[in-house]
Design an enzyme around this catalytic site. Structure first.
Site, PDB file in Angstrom:
ATOM      1  N   GLY A  21       0.813  -1.210   0.000  1.00  0.00           N
ATOM      2  CA  GLY A  21       0.000   0.000   0.000  1.00  0.00           C
ATOM      3  C   GLY A  21       0.849   1.263   0.000  1.00  0.00           C
ATOM      4  CE1 TYR A  76     -13.534  -4.040   0.386  1.00  0.00           C
ATOM      5  CE2 TYR A  76     -13.841  -1.679   0.647  1.00  0.00           C
ATOM      6  CZ  TYR A  76     -14.152  -2.857   0.008  1.00  0.00           C
ATOM      7  OH  TYR A  76     -15.060  -2.852  -1.019  1.00  0.00           O
ATOM      8  CE1 TYR A 114       0.301   4.807  10.145  1.00  0.00           C
ATOM      9  CE2 TYR A 114       0.281   2.510   9.442  1.00  0.00           C
ATOM     10  CZ  TYR A 114       0.972   3.641   9.820  1.00  0.00           C
ATOM     11  OH  TYR A 114       2.340   3.617   9.881  1.00  0.00           O
ATOM     12  CG  ASP A 117     -10.141  12.213   7.209  1.00  0.00           C
ATOM     13  OD1 ASP A 117      -9.890  11.061   6.784  1.00  0.00           O
ATOM     14  OD2 ASP A 117     -10.374  13.163   6.437  1.00  0.00           O
ATOM     15  CE1 TYR A 140     -11.220   2.910   4.768  1.00  0.00           C
ATOM     16  CE2 TYR A 140     -11.850   5.204   5.153  1.00  0.00           C
ATOM     17  CZ  TYR A 140     -10.884   4.216   5.075  1.00  0.00           C
ATOM     18  OH  TYR A 140      -9.559   4.542   5.328  1.00  0.00           O
ATOM     19  CE  LYS A 144      -8.961   2.329   8.849  1.00  0.00           C
ATOM     20  NZ  LYS A 144      -7.786   1.411   8.706  1.00  0.00           N
TER      21      LYS A 144
HETATM   22  N1  NAP Z   1      -5.893   6.402   1.514  1.00  0.00           N
HETATM   23  C1  NAP Z   1      -6.388   7.373   2.278  1.00  0.00           C
HETATM   24  O1  NAP Z   1      -6.765   8.449   1.798  1.00  0.00           O
HETATM   25  C2  NAP Z   1      -6.485   7.191   3.769  1.00  0.00           C
HETATM   26  C3  NAP Z   1      -7.045   8.227   4.538  1.00  0.00           C
HETATM   27  C4  NAP Z   1      -7.113   8.063   5.924  1.00  0.00           C
HETATM   28  C5  NAP Z   1      -6.649   6.904   6.509  1.00  0.00           C
HETATM   29  N2  NAP Z   1      -6.128   5.910   5.742  1.00  0.00           N
HETATM   30  C6  NAP Z   1      -5.663   4.675   6.399  1.00  0.00           C
HETATM   31  O2  NAP Z   1      -4.250   4.603   6.278  1.00  0.00           O
HETATM   32  C7  NAP Z   1      -3.852   3.231   6.199  1.00  0.00           C
HETATM   33  C8  NAP Z   1      -2.981   3.032   4.974  1.00  0.00           C
HETATM   34  O3  NAP Z   1      -3.748   3.384   3.829  1.00  0.00           O
HETATM   35  P1  NAP Z   1      -3.131   3.456   2.372  1.00  0.00           P
HETATM   36  O4  NAP Z   1      -3.595   4.717   1.768  1.00  0.00           O
HETATM   37  O5  NAP Z   1      -1.687   3.133   2.404  1.00  0.00           O
HETATM   38  O6  NAP Z   1      -3.939   2.260   1.695  1.00  0.00           O
HETATM   39  P2  NAP Z   1      -3.797   1.627   0.254  1.00  0.00           P
HETATM   40  O7  NAP Z   1      -2.721   2.310  -0.521  1.00  0.00           O
HETATM   41  O8  NAP Z   1      -5.155   1.521  -0.305  1.00  0.00           O
HETATM   42  O9  NAP Z   1      -3.242   0.172   0.601  1.00  0.00           O
HETATM   43  C9  NAP Z   1      -4.040  -0.725   1.294  1.00  0.00           C
HETATM   44  C10 NAP Z   1      -3.209  -1.934   1.603  1.00  0.00           C
HETATM   45  O10 NAP Z   1      -4.033  -2.872   2.271  1.00  0.00           O
HETATM   46  C11 NAP Z   1      -3.882  -4.103   1.609  1.00  0.00           C
HETATM   47  N3  NAP Z   1      -5.047  -4.952   1.736  1.00  0.00           N
HETATM   48  C12 NAP Z   1      -6.297  -4.741   1.290  1.00  0.00           C
HETATM   49  N4  NAP Z   1      -7.071  -5.791   1.587  1.00  0.00           N
HETATM   50  C13 NAP Z   1      -6.276  -6.688   2.249  1.00  0.00           C
HETATM   51  C14 NAP Z   1      -6.468  -7.960   2.800  1.00  0.00           C
HETATM   52  N5  NAP Z   1      -7.643  -8.587   2.736  1.00  0.00           N
HETATM   53  N6  NAP Z   1      -5.430  -8.572   3.392  1.00  0.00           N
HETATM   54  C15 NAP Z   1      -4.217  -8.001   3.434  1.00  0.00           C
HETATM   55  N7  NAP Z   1      -3.969  -6.788   2.921  1.00  0.00           N
HETATM   56  C16 NAP Z   1      -4.986  -6.144   2.335  1.00  0.00           C
HETATM   57  C17 NAP Z   1      -3.599  -3.760   0.162  1.00  0.00           C
HETATM   58  O11 NAP Z   1      -3.043  -4.875  -0.472  1.00  0.00           O
HETATM   59  P3  NAP Z   1      -3.236  -5.235  -2.022  1.00  0.00           P
HETATM   60  O12 NAP Z   1      -2.086  -4.556  -2.713  1.00  0.00           O
HETATM   61  O13 NAP Z   1      -3.137  -6.713  -2.042  1.00  0.00           O
HETATM   62  O14 NAP Z   1      -4.590  -4.720  -2.411  1.00  0.00           O
HETATM   63  C18 NAP Z   1      -2.636  -2.611   0.358  1.00  0.00           C
HETATM   64  O15 NAP Z   1      -1.356  -3.084   0.651  1.00  0.00           O
HETATM   65  C19 NAP Z   1      -5.147   2.411   6.187  1.00  0.00           C
HETATM   66  O16 NAP Z   1      -5.420   1.985   7.500  1.00  0.00           O
HETATM   67  C20 NAP Z   1      -6.202   3.414   5.765  1.00  0.00           C
HETATM   68  O17 NAP Z   1      -7.480   3.067   6.256  1.00  0.00           O
HETATM   69  C21 NAP Z   1      -6.007   6.028   4.378  1.00  0.00           C
END
Ligand code: NAP
Length: 304
Positions: A21, A76, A114, A117, A140, A144
């Site tokens: 990710g 997710y 993590y 917001d 979502y 979370k």
């Molecule tokens: N993105 C945002 O804007 C945002 C905002 C606020 C908070 N967050 C939080 O920050 C954290 C990191 O987010 P990110 O942006 O780095 O997310 P991301 O780029 O969407 O990556 C999500 C990761 O989770 C993995 N994943 C999904 N389903 C899975 C499963 N069943 N088993 C194992 N791994 C799985 C994905 O693997 P694959 O490559 O296999 O899909 C990927 O490595 C998360 O907790 C997210 O909720 C994100």
């Protein structure tokens, strides 16, 4: 294969879940000076396979890898799709995290996790603090919130970091979408009435490394708990897009629109700015203003 940087005869071992990710990929680099970093992903490309949807496999994974710290960057994260897949989103974001808390609690294993917001409804008039009442608007956000609550209620020494609007040089994110669309189209319409703080994945990983060092080298103390971790400042999606296009140039015209003109399956908070002062007080960490980090990230992406 593991990404490692042994620091002595007995390096600490850090298991990163979600290593493919945006945040996970940066963590493989920023955590390397702290010990041996084990990257786990669904496809197993870093040597360790882990699917959080298979909750029962978490215990054997911890037994096999025997980490000194777990950083859970897996989630997710498809906010709109979660509306039609609530069970899967809940399994990965809530049930797996609850199980991780139970297993880590039994082992005295520290966990960094993590959250988002999007646990807030977005009607505040001040930046949200950790003790403000959450009330997510979408599946979502609910999943979370359930995950962070279960982990914080477990016996695991846990740090939960709520962040926002994550972008970076890799993965699916607003920055990369805007760069692509602005090359493909002459005009773009972007929502101007949702306000938040765009946060660079590398800054999240850098702050996490600092917190990880504390958890690995001091006994779990009052530094565990819930923290907000987002870039300083705030803007709208339109403001974020404007800054991206201004920095990159090009001919694409940008128009602000209200959210009503861009309906999505999931409702989103209108104003979800986070107050990061608890993080600054406890760890001495302050992320730079979002514009500053955006400039650095774009510099890194030169040529893409
Ligand atoms: N993105 C945002 O804007 C945002 C905002 C606020 C908070 N967050 C939080 O920050 C954290 C990191 O987010 P990110 O942006 O780095 O997310 P991301 O780029 O969407 O990556 C999500 C990761 O989770 C993995 N994943 C999904 N389903 C899975 C499963 N069943 N088993 C194992 N791994 C799985 C994905 O693997 P694959 O490559 O296999 O899909 C990927 O490595 C998360 O907790 C997210 O909720 C994100």
């Amino acid at each position: 294969m593991t990404v490692s940087s042994p620091t002595g005869p007995d390096p600490r071992r850090i298991l990163v879940l979600g290593a493919t990710g945006q945040v996970g990929w940066e963590l493989l680099r920023t955590l390397a000076p702290l010990g041996e970093v084990l990257g786990a992903s669904r496809d197993g490309r870093f040597g360790i396979r882990a699917d959080l949807a298979k909750v029962v496999e978490l215990g054997p994974l911890l037994d096999r890898t025997r980490p000194d710290l777990v950083v859970n960057a897996a989630a997710y994260t498809q906010v709109d799709q979660a509306e039609s897949e609530p069970d899967l989103a809940t399994r990965i974001n809530a049930e797996a995290v609850a199980e991780l808390g139970r297993l880590a609690g039994a082992r005295g294993l520290p966990v960094i996790h993590y959250s988002t917001d999007f646990v807030f409804p977005g009607r505040a008039t001040h930046p949200y603090r950790e003790d403000d009442a959450p009330n997510p608007l979408n599946v979502y956000g609910k999943s979370k919130l359930a995950g962070e609550t279960a982990l914080l209620e477990s016996d695991a020494p846990a740090v939960v970091l709520r962040t926002s609007w994550v972008y970076g040089a890799r993965g699916h994110n607003f920055l990369r979408t805007m760069l692509r669309l602005s090359r493909e189209r002459h005009e773009l319409r972007v929502v101007d009435d949702q306000i938040g703080a765009p946060t660079w994945s590398r800054m999240i990983a850098a702050a996490t490394a600092h917190i990880a060092a504390r958890l690995l080298h001091s006994p779990p103390d009052e530094s565990t708990g819930l923290y907000h971790l987002s870039a300083a400042g705030h803007t709208s999606w339109y403001g974020f897009a404007r800054a991206i296009l201004d920095a990159r140039g090009g001919e694409c015209e940008l128009h602000p629109i209200p959210s009503d003109d861009y309906p999505t399956p999931a409702l989103r908070p209108a104003w979800s700015v986070l107050d990061n002062s608890r993080l600054a007080r406890t760890f001495g960490l302050r992320l730079p203003d979002w514009r500053h980090s955006l400039g650095q990230c774009l510099q890194d992406m030169q040529g893409e």
